[in-house]
Design a protein around this motif. Structure first.
Motif: not given
Length: 118
Positions: A79-84, A14-19
């Protein structure tokens, strides 16, 4: 093709975003400024995404002979991407909240803050 930063193999990622915040030293080591990166990664779960973010951040670090450098300051959030991300349309990737627009504007050069390279 397998992601070189991947630590596990799975069919479901699944897509995740790191800051990630980096500390940068200017050429000759004079002056310090910071860089904020938003990194998209694909992982099985949040734990793996955090591992990937840390590994990615460490790969970005360097120090040159002239004294300039890039160092990891912090992996602020993963965190996981906000939307698919499967729709092929515009999507929100990441959302965060803050309490003071004045503090934000003080460092955001596109809103009148100081240009760290200027």
């Amino acid at each position: 093709m397998t992601d070189p930063l991947s630590t596990r193999s799975s069919e479901i990622r699944n897509p995740y975003i790191a800051l990630i915040i980096y500390e940068l030293g200017k050429v000759g080591g004079r002056g310090v400024y910071y860089r904020e990166d938003f990194v998209l990664m694909w992982a099985e779960d949040l734990e793996q995404a955090r591992e990937l973010a840390e590994r990615h951040a460490r790969i970005e670090e360097y120090e040159s002979e002239d004294g300039s450098f890039v160092r990891l300051y912090a992996v602020v959030d993963v965190n996981g991407a906000t939307e698919p991300l499967d729709s092929g349309t515009t999507v929100d990737l990441y959302s965060r909240h803050f309490a003071s627009i004045d503090d934000y504007k003080s460092f955001e050069m596109f809103l009148g803050g100081k240009d760290p390279l200027g």
